[in-house]
Design an enzyme around this catalytic site. Structure first.
Site, PDB file in Angstrom:
ATOM      1  CG  ASP A 259      -1.954   1.095   1.163  1.00  0.00           C
ATOM      2  OD1 ASP A 259      -3.024   0.832   0.575  1.00  0.00           O
ATOM      3  OD2 ASP A 259      -1.702   2.200   1.673  1.00  0.00           O
ATOM      4  CB  ILE A 260       0.980   4.232  -2.226  1.00  0.00           C
ATOM      5  CG1 ILE A 260       1.259   3.352  -3.454  1.00  0.00           C
ATOM      6  CG2 ILE A 260       1.793   5.530  -2.300  1.00  0.00           C
ATOM      7  CD1 ILE A 260       0.842   3.982  -4.767  1.00  0.00           C
TER       8      ILE A 260
ATOM      9  CD  GLU B 269      -4.595   4.057  -1.265  1.00  0.00           C
ATOM     10  OE1 GLU B 269      -4.767   4.478  -0.109  1.00  0.00           O
ATOM     11  OE2 GLU B 269      -5.505   4.078  -2.138  1.00  0.00           O
TER      12      GLU B 269
END
Length: 415
Positions: free
Chosen positions: A296-297, A339
């Protein structure tokens, strides 16, 4: 798009054997029909004039699955691809089972403008009737490419449609054999089955990849039948074909759209779920380790809020590129949503998975976007336990990801 290309796409839609309908994206009224090809009109019983400006709710009835329609509505509202099966009703009230997919269409600015639906009537009796009618038209229509050969396979007749498709003049193919059109795409087993079938007096039907005079390839749906003389002996063979190159290209593009995330080019979630189930089955049968990385960003919402969605999309593409080029060729990288990404690592022990996650984390941290600057990612890693389901495996990896987030981000957490 050029005028020529526009005409080509219009012809592909209007001449497609699949039913295609295009609606606007105004979901406040349910999406109004703008274009419906002849196949769609034939399937539903409505004329184009009757459909234009109307919603497709008129096709629903008492046996239409409401759960499917609810899922459809959610997908359209979220601008996502949809695929499903339900019972619809023709204009005359008769029910039919339809399998359809709907793809959202956006303009150059990313605004949702239309939905394209490709539909197929999969009702057994209707499908059988359609195939019979198609075969009759293919055999009778002089506009279809037709060649006739003698028993030595020498061409004694070719019509103008065949010349137009292949690029050969009629007098160039007379006396030649169909081997002239071989593309090299079919193996010897394919041709052995063809010869065996015809020698036994049976028809042979297949999709051929043939070669034109200029060397280009085309796809033909081809039926070859033996012709017998009055004594019942095979005297000739007749081949009736249809150039389906446009349909094959469109189907290929649709298959790609159904499995690929349009922004990043990675596997999309729907396809990823299938890949995960297949990997789980292999790991269970072979007894090999299966690792799942959830990525996950960090602070992605802040990137969108501060720099705008175009910058956010660029960051997603860049990180997807890093992920794809950091894994082994056999590994699967998927955009799971927003994301969040998944990396599926088959036959990969924990140490190797940890090393890979760290390598990716460092590469992402070292990357600089000209506008956004540096970004980081967090990882959750889980290794499949004996007998564990894919849902349970993902849940553990996802929980590990949130543990990494709670502990400061830009790190890996093990389940």
């Amino acid at each position: 798009m050029s005028t020529c290309e526009s005409r080509l796409f219009q012809a592909a839609v209007m001449q497609s054997w699949n039913a295609i309908v295009i609606t606007d994206a105004d979901l406040t009224v349910g999406g109004r029909v703008e274009i419906a090809n002849p196949a769609f009109c034939a399937m539903t019983g409505y004329t184009l004039e009757e459909l234009k400006g109307q919603t497709l709710k008129r096709l629903q009835g008492p046996e239409t699955d409401r759960a499917v329609i609810d899922e459809l509505r959610i997908c359209l509202q979220e601008g996502r691809f949809f695929e499903g099966t339900a019972i619809n009703y023709r204009k005359d009230g008769t029910p039919y089972t339809v399998h359809w997919s709907i793809t959202p269409v956006r303009d150059d600015e990313g605004k949702l403008t239309h939905f394209v639906s490709i539909q197929q009537d999969i009702s057994e009796h209707v499908r059988a009737d359609r195939e019979n009618r198609l075969l009759a038209r293919a055999l009778d229509a002089a506009s279809d490419p037709i060649i006739i050969t003698d028993t030595a396979k020498r061409i004694i007749f070719a019509n103008l449609a065949f010349a137009n498709v292949t690029g050969y003049a009629v007098n160039e193919v007379i006396g030649m054999t169909p081997a002239l059109f071989r593309s090299g795409e079919h193996d010897e087993k394919f041709y052995a089955e063809l010869h065996t079938s015809l020698a036994s007096g049976n028809d042979f039907r297949a999709t051929f990849t043939n070669r034109r005079r200029d060397g280009s390839l085309y796809h033909a749906e081809q039926s070859i039948s033996p012709i017998c003389d009055d004594a019942g002996r095979i005297s000739h063979y007749v081949s009736v074909s249809k150039d389906i190159s446009e349909r094959v290209d469109i189907e290929h593009a649709l298959r790609q759209a159904a499995t690929e995330d349009t922004l990043t080019g990675l596997h999309n979630r729907r396809h990823g779920e299938q890949l995960l189930k297949e990997a789980q089955r292999r790991a269970q049968v072979q007894g090999t380790p299966l690792a799942l990385l959830v990525c996950d960003i960090d602070h992605f919402k802040q990137i969108n809020d501060r720099f705008g969605h175009p910058a956010g999309d660029r960051v997603l593409r860049d990180i997807a590129h890093i992920l794809r080029h950091s894994v082994r060729s056999r590994d699967k990288v998927m955009r799971w949503g927003g994301e969040e990404f998944l990396i599926l690592l088959e036959d990969c022990p924990q140490a190797a998975a940890v090393e890979l996650a760290e390598r990716i984390r460092l590469r992402v941290a070292a990357h600089r976007d000209a506008q956004v600057g540096a970004c980081t990612v967090s990882f959750g890693l889980a290794l499949r336990k004996p007998g564990e389901t894919t849902d349970a495996l993902f849940a553990r990896a996802d929980a590990a990801l949130y543990e990494a987030k709670r502990n400061g981000r830009n790190r890996l957490s093990l389940a």
